[in-house]
Structures are given as structure tokens and as C-alpha cells.
Write a protein that holds these residues in place. Sequence first.
Motif, short mmCIF file in Angstrom:
data_model
loop_
_atom_site.label_atom_id
_atom_site.label_comp_id
_atom_site.label_asym_id
_atom_site.label_seq_id
_atom_site.Cartn_x
_atom_site.Cartn_y
_atom_site.Cartn_z
N GLY A 1 0.81 -1.21 0.00
CA GLY A 1 0.00 0.00 0.00
C GLY A 1 0.84 1.25 0.00
O GLY A 1 2.02 1.24 -0.37
N VAL A 2 0.22 2.34 0.43
CA VAL A 2 0.88 3.64 0.46
C VAL A 2 0.65 4.26 1.84
O VAL A 2 -0.42 4.09 2.44
CB VAL A 2 0.35 4.56 -0.67
N VAL A 3 1.66 4.97 2.34
CA VAL A 3 1.56 5.63 3.65
C VAL A 3 0.72 6.89 3.49
O VAL A 3 1.02 7.76 2.68
CB VAL A 3 2.96 5.99 4.20
N THR A 4 -0.37 6.98 4.26
CA THR A 4 -1.27 8.13 4.14
C THR A 4 -1.27 9.02 5.38
O THR A 4 -1.86 10.09 5.35
CB THR A 4 -2.71 7.65 3.86
N ALA A 5 -0.62 8.58 6.46
CA ALA A 5 -0.55 9.42 7.66
C ALA A 5 0.67 9.03 8.49
O ALA A 5 1.05 7.86 8.55
CB ALA A 5 -1.82 9.27 8.50
N ARG A 6 1.28 10.04 9.11
CA ARG A 6 2.40 9.84 10.03
C ARG A 6 2.19 10.80 11.20
O ARG A 6 2.12 12.01 11.01
CB ARG A 6 3.72 10.11 9.33
N ASN A 7 2.09 10.25 12.41
CA ASN A 7 1.69 11.06 13.56
C ASN A 7 2.81 11.32 14.57
O ASN A 7 2.58 12.03 15.55
CB ASN A 7 0.51 10.39 14.28
N TYR A 8 4.00 10.75 14.36
CA TYR A 8 5.10 10.91 15.32
C TYR A 8 6.41 11.13 14.58
O TYR A 8 6.51 10.91 13.37
CB TYR A 8 5.22 9.68 16.22
N ASP A 9 7.42 11.53 15.35
CA ASP A 9 8.79 11.65 14.87
C ASP A 9 9.69 10.77 15.71
O ASP A 9 9.32 10.40 16.84
CB ASP A 9 9.27 13.11 14.95
N PRO A 10 10.88 10.42 15.21
CA PRO A 10 11.83 9.65 16.02
C PRO A 10 12.11 10.36 17.35
O PRO A 10 12.27 11.58 17.40
CB PRO A 10 13.08 9.60 15.14
N GLY A 11 12.14 9.58 18.42
CA GLY A 11 12.32 10.13 19.76
C GLY A 11 11.04 10.29 20.53
O GLY A 11 11.05 10.39 21.77
N ASP A 12 9.88 10.29 19.84
CA ASP A 12 8.59 10.41 20.52
C ASP A 12 8.22 9.10 21.20
O ASP A 12 8.64 8.01 20.79
CB ASP A 12 7.50 10.78 19.52
N MET A 13 7.40 9.21 22.24
CA MET A 13 6.78 8.04 22.86
C MET A 13 5.47 7.76 22.15
O MET A 13 4.72 8.69 21.83
CB MET A 13 6.53 8.28 24.34
N THR A 14 5.21 6.51 21.89
CA THR A 14 3.94 6.15 21.26
C THR A 14 2.80 6.44 22.22
O THR A 14 2.94 6.35 23.45
CB THR A 14 3.92 4.67 20.86
N GLY A 15 1.65 6.79 21.65
CA GLY A 15 0.49 7.12 22.47
C GLY A 15 -0.78 6.56 21.89
O GLY A 15 -0.80 5.46 21.34
N GLY A 16 -1.85 7.35 21.96
CA GLY A 16 -3.15 6.87 21.51
C GLY A 16 -3.30 6.82 20.01
O GLY A 16 -4.11 6.03 19.49
N SER A 17 -2.56 7.65 19.28
CA SER A 17 -2.68 7.67 17.81
C SER A 17 -1.74 6.64 17.19
O SER A 17 -0.68 6.35 17.75
CB SER A 17 -2.34 9.06 17.27
N PRO A 18 -2.10 6.10 16.02
CA PRO A 18 -1.18 5.19 15.34
C PRO A 18 0.06 5.92 14.88
O PRO A 18 0.02 7.12 14.58
CB PRO A 18 -2.01 4.67 14.16
N ILE A 19 1.18 5.20 14.80
CA ILE A 19 2.41 5.81 14.31
C ILE A 19 2.26 6.14 12.83
O ILE A 19 2.58 7.24 12.39
CB ILE A 19 3.61 4.87 14.55
#
Length: 235
Positions: A144-162
Motif C-alpha cells: 500500500g501507500v503511507v497516508t498518515a504519520r503522527n510521530y517523529d523519532p524520539g517520541d513516545m507512542t500514544g493513543g494515535s497510530p504511528i
Amino acid sequence: TACGSTATETPETTAVVEELPKVEIQKVYSQDVNQIADYTATVEAYKTNNITTSTPNRIKEILVDIGYKVVKGQKVVVLDNVNIAQLKVRLDNIEREYNRAVELLNIGGGTQQAVDQLKTELDAARRQYENMVENTVLVSPINGVVTARNYDPGDMTGGSPILTIEQLRPVKVLVNVSEGEFTKVRKGMKVDIKLDVYGDEVFTGTVSLIHPTIDPATRTFTVEIDIMNNDERVR
């Protein structure tokens, strides 16, 4: 004496003409007549995957960005693996204890209960370790194709998908069809589709799924139509 005409009177004669009816003869034949109905529809990705972790972790690397095309199994995110080393040490210790317990049981110096207890702990530690490894390097489950990116390197994962990855080959078209057409729609039937961006160009789709329930508010049922979309022109 009398008053009158001396000429001989001849009564008028009316000719009767029989008029024959004009008959037009045509050949009768049968043919299929298309029952066409037009509806407004929505195009969606065939599959949408939200890439995230089962437990919070720090993001080490994001290997793709919005618009990148990915293939199934491709690495897309690398997370901090500091906890993996600790789990591996614990797993190795439990495995050594289990092997010793088995050896003692074989020579008559241990109990089956001790072996069974350590086996349970070993299985649990292996599952925990494998789950942690799986959630340290995240891969795409689809092409497929990447349609969303919600974090940057160094961030902690949270409620939103990476990342969000969507499959565009094929795409599916969702249309709400009137209740009266329910008996006329069949799985596998062909559908002509026009998109605003391409004017009068016709794309061919195939009915892939007919939802079995009817919305009581709109008196419609949902039909899913697949477009192969090999050239990815439909978005």
C-alpha cells in the motif's frame, strides 16, 4: 290544369365505397432491457492498517513517510529495544532452570511438579519475549501507500497510530442503494463508475459485498464495489 315541370326528374345516386383498414405488420421479438439506476458513491481504500504498538515505547526510527509505497513485510518503524535485553536474560535463566529440573527428574532427584511449573514459566517468558521483539520492529501487513504519520523519532507512542497504510489495489466503492433495488443487486455483477476528476470516462467495477441489513432511517442498504485500479488512478 296543373303546375309542374315538364322535365323528367332523376333521383341522385350515392356511390358506396368500402374503405379497407390499413394494417402495419411488425416482427415481434424479445430482448433484455437494462434496469439502470444512478447513485452517488464514496471511494475508500480496500484495506486500512494503523501501525502502532501493543505497549507504549520510544520510537527509534521511522523508515517511511507520507506518500511512500510499501510492500507486505517491509520494515517501517523501529522502536527502542532496551527492554528486549532484560527479557532475554530472564528467558535464558528460566530455560536453564527448566533444563536442570528435567535432568534431576530423569535421575530421580526432582519432581514432575517442579518441571511442570518451570515449563509454564518458560512458555510465558517466551511469549512475552517474542511479543516484545515483534513490537520493536514494525512491518507493513499489506502492499500500500503511507497516508498518515503522527510521530517523529524520539517520541513516545500514544493513543494515535504511528503510521496509517492504505491498500489502493484494488479500491472499494461504497454506495447506499434504495430498498426497492434489493432483489436486483447480485454479487459479481458489473457496475459502471464515473469519477468527477475524470469526466465521462467509465471505470468498471464488480459488486463484492452486499450488506444484509437495511437502514431504517434512509431505507437503503450498502453495496461494496471493487475497482482493480492497477494504475492507481482512482484515489
